[in-house]
Write a protein that holds these residues in place. Structure first.
Motif, PDB file in Angstrom:
ATOM      1  N   ASP A  75       0.827  -1.220   0.000  1.00 27.30           N
ATOM      2  CA  ASP A  75       0.000   0.000   0.000  1.00 27.30           C
ATOM      3  C   ASP A  75       0.858   1.265   0.000  1.00 27.30           C
ATOM      4  OD1 ASP A  75      -2.538  -1.405   0.397  1.00 27.30           O
ATOM      5  OD2 ASP A  75      -1.764  -1.847   2.405  1.00 27.30           O
ATOM      6  N   VAL A  76       1.977   1.231   0.763  1.00 26.87           N
ATOM      7  CA  VAL A  76       2.805   2.441   0.926  1.00 26.87           C
ATOM      8  C   VAL A  76       4.259   2.098   0.620  1.00 26.87           C
ATOM      9  CG1 VAL A  76       3.530   4.285   2.495  1.00 26.87           C
ATOM     10  CG2 VAL A  76       1.324   3.160   2.852  1.00 26.87           C
ATOM     11  N   ALA A  94       3.792   6.127  -7.580  1.00 29.44           N
ATOM     12  CA  ALA A  94       2.520   6.868  -7.717  1.00 29.44           C
ATOM     13  C   ALA A  94       1.698   6.287  -8.871  1.00 29.44           C
ATOM     14  CB  ALA A  94       2.809   8.348  -7.935  1.00 29.44           C
ATOM     15  N   LYS A  98       0.574   3.610  -5.298  1.00 33.50           N
ATOM     16  CA  LYS A  98       1.120   3.471  -3.935  1.00 33.50           C
ATOM     17  C   LYS A  98       1.181   4.847  -3.264  1.00 33.50           C
ATOM     18  CE  LYS A  98       2.133  -0.726  -5.237  1.00 33.50           C
ATOM     19  NZ  LYS A  98       1.052  -1.717  -5.107  1.00 33.50           N
ATOM     20  N   HIS A  99       0.847   4.886  -1.989  1.00 33.03           N
ATOM     21  CA  HIS A  99       1.082   6.089  -1.200  1.00 33.03           C
ATOM     22  C   HIS A  99       2.589   6.133  -0.892  1.00 33.03           C
ATOM     23  CE1 HIS A  99      -3.206   6.274  -1.018  1.00 33.03           C
ATOM     24  NE2 HIS A  99      -3.251   5.057  -0.514  1.00 33.03           N
ATOM     25  N   ALA A 120       2.275  12.400  -7.851  1.00 32.85           N
ATOM     26  CA  ALA A 120       1.481  12.039  -6.666  1.00 32.85           C
ATOM     27  C   ALA A 120       0.087  12.664  -6.754  1.00 32.85           C
ATOM     28  CB  ALA A 120       2.202  12.487  -5.405  1.00 32.85           C
ATOM     29  N   VAL A 125      -2.452   9.885  -4.787  1.00 28.92           N
ATOM     30  CA  VAL A 125      -1.875   9.097  -3.692  1.00 28.92           C
ATOM     31  C   VAL A 125      -1.426  10.043  -2.575  1.00 28.92           C
ATOM     32  CG1 VAL A 125      -1.153   7.193  -5.182  1.00 28.92           C
ATOM     33  CG2 VAL A 125       0.463   9.065  -4.732  1.00 28.92           C
ATOM     34  N   LEU A 126      -1.530   9.564  -1.344  1.00 31.41           N
ATOM     35  CA  LEU A 126      -1.053  10.366  -0.221  1.00 31.41           C
ATOM     36  C   LEU A 126       0.464  10.465  -0.325  1.00 31.41           C
ATOM     37  CD1 LEU A 126      -3.168   8.973   2.757  1.00 31.41           C
ATOM     38  CD2 LEU A 126      -3.733  10.772   1.106  1.00 31.41           C
ATOM     39  N   ASN A 127       0.998  11.623   0.048  1.00 27.65           N
ATOM     40  CA  ASN A 127       2.447  11.790  -0.071  1.00 27.65           C
ATOM     41  C   ASN A 127       2.968  12.652   1.061  1.00 27.65           C
ATOM     42  OD1 ASN A 127       2.418  14.749  -1.389  1.00 27.65           O
ATOM     43  ND2 ASN A 127       0.846  13.490  -2.360  1.00 27.65           N
ATOM     44  N   PHE A 335      -3.600   8.862   6.893  1.00 23.17           N
ATOM     45  CA  PHE A 335      -4.123   7.726   6.115  1.00 23.17           C
ATOM     46  C   PHE A 335      -5.481   7.290   6.685  1.00 23.17           C
ATOM     47  CE2 PHE A 335      -4.730   3.344   4.896  1.00 23.17           C
ATOM     48  CZ  PHE A 335      -4.299   3.328   3.579  1.00 23.17           C
ATOM     49  N   SER A 344       3.836  17.620   2.945  1.00 22.85           N
ATOM     50  CA  SER A 344       3.591  16.835   1.730  1.00 22.85           C
ATOM     51  C   SER A 344       4.671  17.110   0.687  1.00 22.85           C
ATOM     52  CB  SER A 344       2.231  17.229   1.163  1.00 22.85           C
ATOM     53  OG  SER A 344       2.326  18.574   0.732  1.00 22.85           O
TER      54      SER A 344
END
Ligand SMILES: NC(=O)c1ccc[n+]([C@@H]2O[C@H](COP(=O)([O-])OP(=O)(O)OC[C@H]3O[C@@H](n4cnc5c(N)ncnc54)[C@H](O)[C@@H]3O)[C@@H](O)[C@H]2O)c1
Length: 375
Positions: A75-76, A94, A98-99, A120, A125-127, A335, A344
């Motif tokens: 996932d990350v 990204a 994937k985060h 991203a 995706v979270l970054n 998350f 970020s």
């Protein structure tokens, strides 16, 4: 029942171990987390990979990062490798949804950092960028005091980051090559640039000088190779709010080990922080009683200080590794909430823009506006 989230980490040495430690311990201490990281894959090249895998309880190891960023189980992806690899890995991660939690500096220059930010953003995706020094309770208290207006109007900002490891004859490595890690003061300067942006706001223009103190280093075959980035950079800044700043990033200051320091002076108060005394904040407030005014030293370990209720009784100090653990806590909380973590990639990219201006200024021997640097 806690939910879980699968992590892969690219990089197994210095920062690889710091990330691994944080991932192992974060849910032990941060009890409000409703999500648990699972240490799936550690990726690296060279000696020690199996040792890190075993000691830090990673399920498996891998030497090819391409396999990691395309693995459907992950996932990350956390990135803790030299700067020249950050963009390639992050963009690919990204694209595969994937985060990402990347080490600083985000890349070798602003253009690369922007590409990472774009990848991203466009892939939703979270970054996060690991500006871990934001996560020190004493620094959080400094920010709180500034936001409360306790310092009044800011007059001056000083941020130094000095170490001495470049002076001990170490052989050539990625750290001494601009093609591997970028020009100028990136490795250390990025931390003090982010700290300034975070605490007191955006920088408008800079003027700088850079120097390489140790000009050549020995290679594996015994020959000498030129160092292509600087050991010491000094710059002045004008902030957008009109006050001035002074910065120095150096790996060639004998006796300085991990000396990161800032002092902020305002019309009503001042404060001072030193990383080697990271549990303390020095504060001067002009509205204290006249006969006892002076810098006071606050030990920032009380239950009400940021993160401290999760740790030990007051005065039982935190260490450097907690900065990375707190960063993972912030990432996991974001998350869980489905929000963008902070800092970020956008923060990483903006700090990098300032340092591109610092490099340009030294190369062209003039003041450079941060807006001159790209889009
Ligand atoms: N946030 C902080 O406080 C902090 C402190 C030091 C370093 N850093 C940053 O962390 C990053 C790593 O620095 P470090 O000091 O840990 O470096 P290091 O030299 O100790 O480790 C580099 C790692 O990169 C891995 N690596 C290199 N090439 C690879 C490849 N092709 N595929 C997979 N793995 C590869 C190696 O296996 C190794 O584990 C850098 O970006 C550095 O700026 C951050």
């Amino acid at each position: 029942m806690q939910k879980s989230i699968n992590f892969a980490l690219v990089g197994h040495m210095f920062m690889g171990r710091a990330h691994s430690h944080a991932l192992n311990d974060v849910t032990m201490f941060m009890k409000d987390l409703g999500i648990r990281p699972v240490l799936k894959t550690i990726c690296g090249v060279g000696a020690g990979l199996e040792d890190t895998r075993e000691r830090f309880h990673w399920e498996k190891s891998e030497t090819d990062w391409h396999k990691v960023v395309t693995d459907p189980e992950i996932d990350v992806v956390s990135i803790a490798v030299p700067g020249f690899l950050h963009k390639e890995i992050a963009v690919e991660a990204a694209r595969n949804g994937k985060h990402i939690l990347s080490e600083k500096p985000l890349a070798r220059n602003y253009e690369e950092a922007y590409e990472m930010y774009e990848a991203a953003r466009d892939n939703h995706v979270l970054n996060m960028v690991n500006f871990n020094y934001r996560r020190i309770p004493a620094v959080a208290l400094a920010k709180q005091l500034i936001e409360e207006g306790q310092l009044g109007q800011i007059v001056s900002y000083k941020g130094f980051y000095q170490q001495d490891w470049a002076l001990f004859g170490a052989p050539m490595s990625w750290r001494y090559k601009s093609e591997m890690v970028g020009k100028g003061p990136l490795e250390m300067g990025i931390h003090i640039t982010d700290m300034a942006r975070w605490l007191v706001g955006e920088i408008d223009e800079v003027v700088s000088v850079m120097k390489t103190v140790v000009k050549e280093r020995q290679t594996a075959d015994g020959s000498k190779e030129a160092v292509t980035n600087d050991d010491n950079t000094v710059w002045l800044a004008r902030f957008k709010d009109g006050f001035m700043g002074m910065f120095e990033a150096s790996r060639a200051h004998m006796g300085r080990k991990n000396f990161q320091w800032f002092e902020i002076n305002g019309t009503k108060g001042s404060l001072r922080f030193e990383l080697e005394r990271m549990n303390e904040l020095n504060v001067y407030l002009s509205n204290d009683c006249e006969d006892r005014r002076g810098f006071r030293n606050i030990i920032v370990t009380e239950e009400m200080h940021q993160y401290m209720k999760n740790w030990w009784p007051a005065g039982h100090m935190l260490g450097w590794e907690h900065t990375v653990l707190h960063q993972y806590y912030e990432f996991l909380k974001a998350f869980e909430e489905g929000s963008m973590p902070s800092p970020s990639f956008e923060d990483g990219m903006k700090a990098q823009k300032v340092l591109d201006a610092v490099v340009k200024s030294a190369e062209e021997n003039r003041w450079v506006s941060v807006d001159e640097i790209g889009r």
